[in-house]
Scaffold this motif. Structure first.
Motif, PDB file in Angstrom:
ATOM      1  N   PHE A 266      80.605  55.439  78.555  1.00  0.00           N
ATOM      2  CA  PHE A 266      81.726  55.253  77.634  1.00  0.00           C
ATOM      3  C   PHE A 266      81.883  53.769  77.314  1.00  0.00           C
ATOM      4  CE2 PHE A 266      83.574  55.039  81.886  1.00  0.00           C
ATOM      5  CZ  PHE A 266      84.341  53.878  81.828  1.00  0.00           C
ATOM      6  N   THR A 267      82.443  53.519  76.146  1.00  0.00           N
ATOM      7  CA  THR A 267      82.719  52.158  75.705  1.00  0.00           C
ATOM      8  C   THR A 267      84.134  52.105  75.148  1.00  0.00           C
ATOM      9  OG1 THR A 267      80.396  51.778  75.142  1.00  0.00           O
ATOM     10  CG2 THR A 267      82.021  50.293  74.152  1.00  0.00           C
ATOM     11  N   ARG A 268      84.913  51.160  75.642  1.00  0.00           N
ATOM     12  CA  ARG A 268      86.264  50.975  75.130  1.00  0.00           C
ATOM     13  C   ARG A 268      86.311  49.660  74.363  1.00  0.00           C
ATOM     14  NH1 ARG A 268      87.744  53.055  80.412  1.00  0.00           N
ATOM     15  NH2 ARG A 268      88.538  55.180  80.183  1.00  0.00           N
ATOM     16  N   ASN A 270      88.778  46.976  71.732  1.00  0.00           N
ATOM     17  CA  ASN A 270      90.134  46.615  71.328  1.00  0.00           C
ATOM     18  C   ASN A 270      90.284  46.734  69.810  1.00  0.00           C
ATOM     19  OD1 ASN A 270      88.903  44.347  70.240  1.00  0.00           O
ATOM     20  ND2 ASN A 270      89.553  42.988  71.908  1.00  0.00           N
ATOM     21  N   VAL A 275      84.099  44.909  72.531  1.00  0.00           N
ATOM     22  CA  VAL A 275      83.953  45.758  73.710  1.00  0.00           C
ATOM     23  C   VAL A 275      84.697  45.132  74.878  1.00  0.00           C
ATOM     24  CG1 VAL A 275      82.326  46.750  75.343  1.00  0.00           C
ATOM     25  CG2 VAL A 275      81.726  46.615  72.933  1.00  0.00           C
ATOM     26  N   GLU A 277      85.309  47.227  77.795  1.00  0.00           N
ATOM     27  CA  GLU A 277      84.891  47.919  79.015  1.00  0.00           C
ATOM     28  C   GLU A 277      83.763  48.896  78.704  1.00  0.00           C
ATOM     29  OE1 GLU A 277      86.673  50.797  82.594  1.00  0.00           O
ATOM     30  OE2 GLU A 277      87.855  50.408  80.785  1.00  0.00           O
ATOM     31  N   LYS A 278      82.783  48.918  79.587  1.00  0.00           N
ATOM     32  CA  LYS A 278      81.721  49.912  79.546  1.00  0.00           C
ATOM     33  C   LYS A 278      81.612  50.539  80.917  1.00  0.00           C
ATOM     34  CE  LYS A 278      78.660  48.235  75.878  1.00  0.00           C
ATOM     35  NZ  LYS A 278      77.247  47.885  75.522  1.00  0.00           N
TER      36      LYS A 278
END
Length: 362
Positions: A266-268, A270, A275, A277-278
Motif C-alpha cells: 500500500f501507498t499513502r 498527502n 508519498v 508511507e509505504k
C-alpha cells in the motif's frame, strides 16, 4: 517411444484456423509452417511421456484442450528437471492426484489445474488475450489502459503490425503527466482500435476495463476460487501437496498471486500527492500459523503455450518445509519473510530445461 500422433497432411492447405475451428482440426489439414511446427511440438513431447499418460492426453486434448495441454507441460517439466512421476496413482483414501513424485524429503503430490474463465466471455477473451498481453507488456508506467475497442485479429493471425503500432505509440507517453486522459485510435484492416489511457501514479494493474464484452479483471477471485475448490479434493491426501495453476490466457499475472497468497502493498499520499508511507499488509492465504496447511505451495505458471513456457514461480506457505527451496531450485521461489514483512524472491538456479521442448517459432 510413442508412435507419431499427428500425421502430416497429404494435400497443401496454406490457410489459418477458421473461427470456432478446433486446434486439432486445423492441425489435421494445415500445411502452414506454424502448423507443421505445432505438430512436431505435440508429437515430440507426447512421445516423451509414459504411454498410458500420453494416450489419455491425446483424448483429453480433443475434449479439454486447455487443461490437457497444461498437464502435458507440467509432466514434461517434471521430467526435464529430473523427476519421474506417477500419474493418477491411487493413494490411501482413494485420492488420485495428477502427479506423484519422489524427492529427497519423500513423496510430493502435484495437482495441476487450469481455471476456466467466465463462459460468457471466455471464447472472445481467449481470442483477444494476445492483444491484451501486448498492451500489458508495453503499458507505460503510471498509466491505466481502458480498452474501448480492439481489431478483430484472429488467434492465429500475425500480431506484428498491432504490436509495432502499440510500441511506437506507448514509447511517446511520459511516465509523469498532467494530462488526465490520452486517446489512441487506429484503423487496422481487421477493425478499429480505440484506447483511453488514464494517469494513475503507482498503479498495480495496467488494464482498466473492456466494456464491450463486460470485461472485468477478476483474476484474484479466480485464483482464490480454484484454491478453495481444489482444497476439498486434496484435503485428505497424506502427502505434501503443491497446486500448479495455469495463469496464462486469463489475464492473470504474478502480482495477482502475490496479493492472494501473501498480501498487498500500500501507498499513502498527502494532498500534495507526495508519498508519506509505504508498507505491506500480510493478509494472504499463505500467511498462517497452521503447521499442517493443505498446500505446501502454489506453482504459478505465468506463460504457457506452444511458443514458450516461462519459468514458473513456486509460492511457499509460511509454514512449509524450507527444504522445498532446494528441491525445486529449477523454479523461481517466492515466500513471505516475517522479520522484514515483505515478499522475498529466489531466482531459478536452472533455466535450461526448456531447450528440448521444440517450441514453435513460426
Amino acid at each position: 517411444m510413442n508412435e507419431i500422433w499427428l500425421e502430416e497432411p497429404t494435400e497443401s492447405d496454406e490457410s489459418w484456423a477458421q473461427i470456432g475451428e478446433h486446434t486439432l482440426d486445423w492441425l489435421s489439414r494445415s500445411t502452414l509452417p506454424r502448423a507443421r511446427q505445432m505438430r512436431l511440438f505435440l508429437n515430440y513431447n507426447l512421445s516423451q511421456l509414459p504411454s498410458t499418460f500420453a494416450n489419455k492426453l491425446k483424448n483429453d486434448l480433443r475434449d479439454h484442450w486447455r487443461s490437457a495441454f497444461f498437464e502435458l507441460i507440467v509432466g514434461r517439466i517434471l521430467q526435464e528437471i529430473g523427476y519421474e512421476f506417477k500419474h493418477e496413482v491411487t493413494l490411501a483414501g482413494g485420492n488420485k492426484p495428477d502427479f506423484l513424485i519422489e524427492t529427497s524429503i519423500g513423496k510430493i503430490v502435484i495437482e495441476a489445474t487450469s481455471p476456466i474463465i467466465n463462459s460468457r466471455v471466455g471464447d472472445f477473451y481467449k481470442k483477444v488475450n494476445p492483444l491484451i498481453k501486448i498492451l500489458k507488456d508495453n503499458a507505460p508506467e503510471n498509466w491505466v489502459i481502458n480498452i474501448n475497442n480492439l481489431p478483430d485479429i484472429g488467434f492465429n493471425d500475425s500480431k506484428k503490425p498491432f504490436k509495432a503500432f502499440i510500441e511506437r505509440e506507448f514509447d511517446n507517453i511520459p511516465t509523469n503527466s498532467s494530462k488526465e486522459e490520452i486517446i489512441i485510435t487506429e484503423n487496422f484492416p481487421q477493425g478499429k482500435l480505440k484506447l483511453s489511457l488514464i494517469y494513475k501514479f503507482d498503479r498495480s494493474n495496467p488494464i482498466g476495463f473492456y466494456p464491450s464484452i463486460g470485461y472485468a479483471e477478476n483474476s484474484k477471485y479466480r485464483i482464490e476460487h480454484i484454491i478453495d475448490e481444489k482444497r476439498t479434493q486434496v484435503r485428505e491426501v497424506d502427502k505434501p501437496v503443491i497446486l500448479a495453476i495455469q495463469g496464462s490466457n486469463t489475464g492473470t499475472d504474478l502480482n495477482d498471486f502475490d496479493q492472494v497468497l501473501f498480501g498487498q502493498t500500500f501507498t499513502r499520499m498527502n494532498r500534495d500527492m507526495k508519498v508519506i508511507e509505504k508498507g505491506f499488509n500480510p493478509n494472504g492465504l499463505f500467511i498462517s500459523d497452521n503447521e499442517s496447511p493443505t498446500y505446501q505451495g502454489v506453482l504459478a505458471f505465468h506463460e504457457v503455450g506452444c511458443k514458450q513456457v516461462k519459468i514458473p514461480t513456486l509460492y511457499l506457505h509460511q509454514k512449509t518445509n524450507s527444504q522445498l527451496k532446494n528441491i525445486f531450485d529449477a523454479f523461481h521461489i517466492r515466500y513471505y519473510e516475517e522479520s522484514n514483512n515483505c515478499i522475498k524472491e529466489i531466482e531459478s538456479q536452472r533455466n535450461d530445461y526448456f531447450k528440448d521442448f521444440k517450441f514453435v517459432t513460426a
